[in-house]
Design a protein around this motif. Structure first.
Motif, short mmCIF file in Angstrom:
data_model
loop_
_atom_site.label_atom_id
_atom_site.label_comp_id
_atom_site.label_asym_id
_atom_site.label_seq_id
_atom_site.Cartn_x
_atom_site.Cartn_y
_atom_site.Cartn_z
N MET A 17 0.83 -1.19 0.00
CA MET A 17 0.00 0.00 0.00
C MET A 17 0.88 1.25 0.00
SD MET A 17 -3.28 0.59 0.34
CE MET A 17 -4.30 1.98 0.57
N PHE A 18 0.49 2.24 -0.81
CA PHE A 18 1.26 3.47 -0.90
C PHE A 18 0.81 4.45 0.17
CE2 PHE A 18 1.37 1.87 -5.28
CZ PHE A 18 2.74 1.86 -5.48
N SER A 19 1.77 5.13 0.77
CA SER A 19 1.41 6.17 1.71
C SER A 19 1.11 7.45 0.94
CB SER A 19 2.56 6.41 2.71
OG SER A 19 3.65 7.01 2.05
N LYS A 20 0.44 8.37 1.61
CA LYS A 20 0.11 9.64 0.95
C LYS A 20 1.38 10.39 0.58
CE LYS A 20 -4.43 10.43 2.86
NZ LYS A 20 -5.30 11.35 3.57
N GLU A 21 2.39 10.27 1.43
CA GLU A 21 3.64 10.96 1.16
C GLU A 21 4.30 10.44 -0.11
OE1 GLU A 21 6.44 12.04 4.38
OE2 GLU A 21 7.86 10.85 3.21
N SER A 22 4.34 9.13 -0.30
CA SER A 22 4.97 8.60 -1.50
C SER A 22 4.17 8.97 -2.74
CB SER A 22 5.16 7.09 -1.41
OG SER A 22 3.92 6.42 -1.41
N LEU A 23 2.85 9.01 -2.63
CA LEU A 23 2.01 9.43 -3.76
C LEU A 23 2.30 10.88 -4.11
CD1 LEU A 23 -0.26 8.72 -5.74
CD2 LEU A 23 -1.87 9.53 -4.03
N LEU A 24 2.36 11.73 -3.11
CA LEU A 24 2.66 13.15 -3.34
C LEU A 24 4.07 13.31 -3.89
CD1 LEU A 24 1.89 16.13 -3.11
CD2 LEU A 24 2.73 16.07 -0.76
N THR A 25 5.02 12.60 -3.33
CA THR A 25 6.40 12.67 -3.80
C THR A 25 6.49 12.23 -5.26
OG1 THR A 25 7.22 12.24 -1.58
CG2 THR A 25 8.76 11.86 -3.38
N ASN A 26 5.81 11.15 -5.60
CA ASN A 26 5.81 10.67 -6.99
C ASN A 26 5.19 11.68 -7.94
OD1 ASN A 26 7.11 8.29 -6.34
ND2 ASN A 26 5.21 7.13 -6.09
N ARG A 27 4.10 12.32 -7.53
CA ARG A 27 3.46 13.34 -8.38
C ARG A 27 4.39 14.52 -8.58
NH1 ARG A 27 1.41 11.42 -11.68
NH2 ARG A 27 2.26 9.60 -10.80
N LEU A 28 5.07 14.95 -7.51
CA LEU A 28 5.99 16.07 -7.62
C LEU A 28 7.16 15.73 -8.54
CD1 LEU A 28 6.04 17.40 -3.95
CD2 LEU A 28 4.95 18.46 -5.93
N LYS A 29 7.65 14.49 -8.47
CA LYS A 29 8.71 14.06 -9.38
C LYS A 29 8.21 14.06 -10.82
CE LYS A 29 11.38 11.16 -6.24
NZ LYS A 29 11.77 9.78 -5.91
N SER A 30 6.98 13.61 -11.02
CA SER A 30 6.40 13.61 -12.38
C SER A 30 6.31 15.02 -12.94
CB SER A 30 5.01 12.98 -12.36
OG SER A 30 5.09 11.62 -12.05
N ILE A 31 5.90 15.96 -12.10
CA ILE A 31 5.80 17.35 -12.53
C ILE A 31 7.19 17.89 -12.87
CG2 ILE A 31 5.25 19.70 -11.76
CD1 ILE A 31 2.91 18.39 -10.15
N LYS A 32 8.18 17.54 -12.05
CA LYS A 32 9.56 17.97 -12.29
C LYS A 32 10.04 17.46 -13.65
CE LYS A 32 13.84 16.40 -10.75
NZ LYS A 32 14.65 15.74 -9.75
N TYR A 33 9.77 16.19 -13.97
CA TYR A 33 10.19 15.63 -15.25
C TYR A 33 9.44 16.28 -16.41
CZ TYR A 33 12.44 12.01 -12.42
OH TYR A 33 13.21 11.34 -11.51
N ALA A 34 8.18 16.58 -16.21
CA ALA A 34 7.38 17.23 -17.26
C ALA A 34 7.92 18.63 -17.55
CB ALA A 34 5.91 17.28 -16.85
N ILE A 35 8.24 19.37 -16.51
CA ILE A 35 8.81 20.70 -16.70
C ILE A 35 10.16 20.60 -17.40
CG2 ILE A 35 9.77 22.71 -15.48
CD1 ILE A 35 7.47 22.30 -13.42
N LYS A 36 10.97 19.62 -16.99
CA LYS A 36 12.27 19.40 -17.64
C LYS A 36 12.08 19.13 -19.13
CE LYS A 36 16.20 16.23 -17.65
NZ LYS A 36 16.74 14.99 -17.09
N GLY A 37 11.09 18.30 -19.48
CA GLY A 37 10.82 18.00 -20.88
C GLY A 37 10.38 19.22 -21.66
N ALA A 38 9.51 20.03 -21.06
CA ALA A 38 9.05 21.24 -21.74
C ALA A 38 10.22 22.20 -21.97
CB ALA A 38 7.95 21.92 -20.91
N LEU A 39 11.09 22.34 -20.97
CA LEU A 39 12.25 23.21 -21.12
C LEU A 39 13.23 22.68 -22.17
CD1 LEU A 39 12.86 24.25 -17.40
CD2 LEU A 39 11.86 25.63 -19.24
#
Length: 122
Positions: A1-23
């Motif tokens: 089971m995923f904790s809320k923290e790991s879910l949030l951390t994973n989403r933030l990492k996804s956003i970071k990678y998306a911004i990196k791709g856009a740049l």
């Protein structure tokens, strides 16, 4: 089971990678640079001609769609070049279709721009 923290951390990492791709797109791809400049000009025109909220929404959607499809086109071309670096008819066909999708989006975005701005100019 995923904790809320790991879910949030994973989403933030996804956003970071998306911004990196856009740049990366904006830094390295000429077509995106050109489209970005056109988008800035059209946005400035929106302020100059005081377009309506609805026109802003449509204009921003058109910009987002064209630039997003251009990003997908770039990704398809990069994958195709990685898989088959030398020229191949099927790879060329795939690249042409991806480029065609960008062309269709850009053509319709141009028509939207004409519909919004021609009455304001003339």
């Amino acid at each position: 089971m995923f904790s809320k923290e790991s879910l949030l951390t994973n989403r933030l990492k996804s956003i970071k990678y998306a911004i990196k791709g856009a740049l990366l797109l904006l830094k390295k791809e000429l077509s995106i640079k050109i489209q970005f400049c056109i988008a800035l000009l059209v946005i400035i025109a929106g302020f100059v001609f005081n377009i309506s909220t609805t026109e802003w929404i449509i204009q921003l959607l058109a910009i987002g769609i064209v630039m997003s499809i251009e990003g997908l086109n770039t990704a398809i071309e990069e994958i195709a070049n990685f898989i088959h670096p030398e020229y191949h008819n099927r790879i060329g066909y795939i690249k042409d279709i991806a480029a065609g999708a960008v062309f269709i989006a850009a053509a319709f975005a141009s028509v939207i721009g004409l519909i919004i701005y021609l009455p304001k100019i003339f």
